[in-house]
Design a protein around this motif. Sequence first.
Motif, PDB file in Angstrom:
ATOM      1  N   THR A  89       0.806  -1.216   0.000  1.00 57.63           N
ATOM      2  CA  THR A  89       0.000   0.000   0.000  1.00 57.63           C
ATOM      3  C   THR A  89       0.841   1.269   0.000  1.00 57.63           C
ATOM      4  OG1 THR A  89      -0.117  -0.016   2.411  1.00 57.63           O
ATOM      5  CG2 THR A  89      -1.866  -1.160   1.223  1.00 57.63           C
ATOM      6  N   ASP A  90       2.121   1.103  -0.020  1.00 55.45           N
ATOM      7  CA  ASP A  90       2.987   2.266   0.027  1.00 55.45           C
ATOM      8  C   ASP A  90       3.285   2.776  -1.370  1.00 55.45           C
ATOM      9  OD1 ASP A  90       6.324   3.016   1.219  1.00 55.45           O
ATOM     10  OD2 ASP A  90       4.482   4.190   1.331  1.00 55.45           O
ATOM     11  N   THR A  91       3.601   4.039  -1.478  1.00 53.24           N
ATOM     12  CA  THR A  91       3.945   4.623  -2.770  1.00 53.24           C
ATOM     13  C   THR A  91       5.199   3.975  -3.320  1.00 53.24           C
ATOM     14  OG1 THR A  91       2.971   6.720  -2.147  1.00 53.24           O
ATOM     15  CG2 THR A  91       4.565   6.756  -3.952  1.00 53.24           C
TER      16      THR A  91
ATOM     17  N   SER B 187     -10.110  -3.283   1.533  1.00 51.12           N
ATOM     18  CA  SER B 187      -9.998  -1.833   1.389  1.00 51.12           C
ATOM     19  C   SER B 187      -8.765  -1.516   0.558  1.00 51.12           C
ATOM     20  CB  SER B 187      -9.870  -1.177   2.771  1.00 51.12           C
ATOM     21  OG  SER B 187     -10.983  -1.459   3.555  1.00 51.12           O
TER      22      SER B 187
ATOM     23  N   SER C  41      -5.854   0.622  -1.632  1.00 43.40           N
ATOM     24  CA  SER C  41      -5.163   1.874  -1.876  1.00 43.40           C
ATOM     25  C   SER C  41      -5.178   2.085  -3.384  1.00 43.40           C
ATOM     26  CB  SER C  41      -3.721   1.821  -1.365  1.00 43.40           C
ATOM     27  OG  SER C  41      -3.688   1.782   0.036  1.00 43.40           O
TER      28      SER C  41
ATOM     29  N   LYS D 141      -2.581   9.790  -4.499  1.00 45.29           N
ATOM     30  CA  LYS D 141      -2.753   8.509  -3.820  1.00 45.29           C
ATOM     31  C   LYS D 141      -3.932   8.596  -2.868  1.00 45.29           C
ATOM     32  CE  LYS D 141      -0.243   5.700  -0.404  1.00 45.29           C
ATOM     33  NZ  LYS D 141       1.043   5.602   0.349  1.00 45.29           N
ATOM     34  N   TYR D 142      -4.768   7.560  -2.860  1.00 51.06           N
ATOM     35  CA  TYR D 142      -5.879   7.444  -1.916  1.00 51.06           C
ATOM     36  C   TYR D 142      -5.604   6.289  -0.968  1.00 51.06           C
ATOM     37  CZ  TYR D 142     -10.234   5.840   0.056  1.00 51.06           C
ATOM     38  OH  TYR D 142     -11.194   5.407   0.929  1.00 51.06           O
ATOM     39  N   THR D 143      -5.734   6.572   0.352  1.00 49.69           N
ATOM     40  CA  THR D 143      -5.524   5.507   1.339  1.00 49.69           C
ATOM     41  C   THR D 143      -6.547   5.580   2.450  1.00 49.69           C
ATOM     42  OG1 THR D 143      -3.932   6.897   2.475  1.00 49.69           O
ATOM     43  CG2 THR D 143      -3.059   5.272   0.933  1.00 49.69           C
ATOM     44  N   SER D 144      -7.792   5.850   2.126  1.00 52.39           N
ATOM     45  CA  SER D 144      -8.947   5.818   3.031  1.00 52.39           C
ATOM     46  C   SER D 144      -9.028   6.987   4.003  1.00 52.39           C
ATOM     47  CB  SER D 144      -9.009   4.504   3.814  1.00 52.39           C
ATOM     48  OG  SER D 144      -8.054   4.486   4.862  1.00 52.39           O
TER      49      SER D 144
ATOM     50  N   SER E  70      -3.898  -1.300  -5.065  1.00 51.48           N
ATOM     51  CA  SER E  70      -3.144  -2.186  -4.184  1.00 51.48           C
ATOM     52  C   SER E  70      -3.999  -2.486  -2.978  1.00 51.48           C
ATOM     53  CB  SER E  70      -1.842  -1.534  -3.749  1.00 51.48           C
ATOM     54  OG  SER E  70      -1.147  -2.396  -2.881  1.00 51.48           O
TER      55      SER E  70
ATOM     56  N   ALA F 172      -4.802  -3.854   0.849  1.00 51.19           N
ATOM     57  CA  ALA F 172      -4.257  -4.149   2.163  1.00 51.19           C
ATOM     58  C   ALA F 172      -4.423  -5.648   2.409  1.00 51.19           C
ATOM     59  CB  ALA F 172      -5.007  -3.364   3.235  1.00 51.19           C
TER      60      ALA F 172
END
Lengths: 113, 115
Positions: A99-101, B30, B32, B49-52, B94, B96
Amino acid sequence: DAGITQSPRHKVTETGTPVTLRCHQTENHRYMYWYRQDPGHGLRLIHYSYGVKDTDKGEVSDGYSVSRSKTEDFLLTLESATSSQTSVYFCAISEAGSTDTQYFGPGTRLTVL
Amino acid sequence: AQSVTQLDSHVSVSEGTPVLLRCNYSSSYSPSLFWYVQHPNKGLQLLLKYTSAATLVKGINGFEAEFKKSETSFHLTKPSAHMSDAAEYFCVVSEAYTGRRALTFGSGTRLQVQP
């Protein structure tokens, strides 16, 4: 820009020859990735590494192997190149996991004749 | 399993008009979500970037994207196109909880900007 270099930037080789591409980072990131880019497919993951000597396969790993003996270097090897491996290869790095860039290198254009 | 579909392979706009690049995703968890841009013969650069956290995400160069869970969409927009925006854009997902797995890319949308 993230400190990522790829070498060589361009290579032409013949079918059946071994080829090694190198990715070098100066960011001390734990994760490193190899992708290939082909028209109409976006980027597809070949292999990735989650630490020194720790690697795993991606979705298009057949015909490729990787090694990571140091944090900063991630090598991609085509043991016996084929014309279907003609592509642009990108290395990427990230600090954490999926989930990281990810930050991408400039790419290597490989042509297999 | 995760996947992403970019609904248009090519989009052409006039300079100064709005840009809309469409992306739908599929994810069991969920996700990213990212948008990357690639200029000709260059590497990929992260746009946003979207991460909730917030569902409306602002990125670089005036781009933004809105995460809509009900529509499983993450469309990229810009109010006014500039010639320098001409490039290929990739929507990326991506998940989780998938451990060490990396990103899944869409097939890309090529944006042309007409003078």
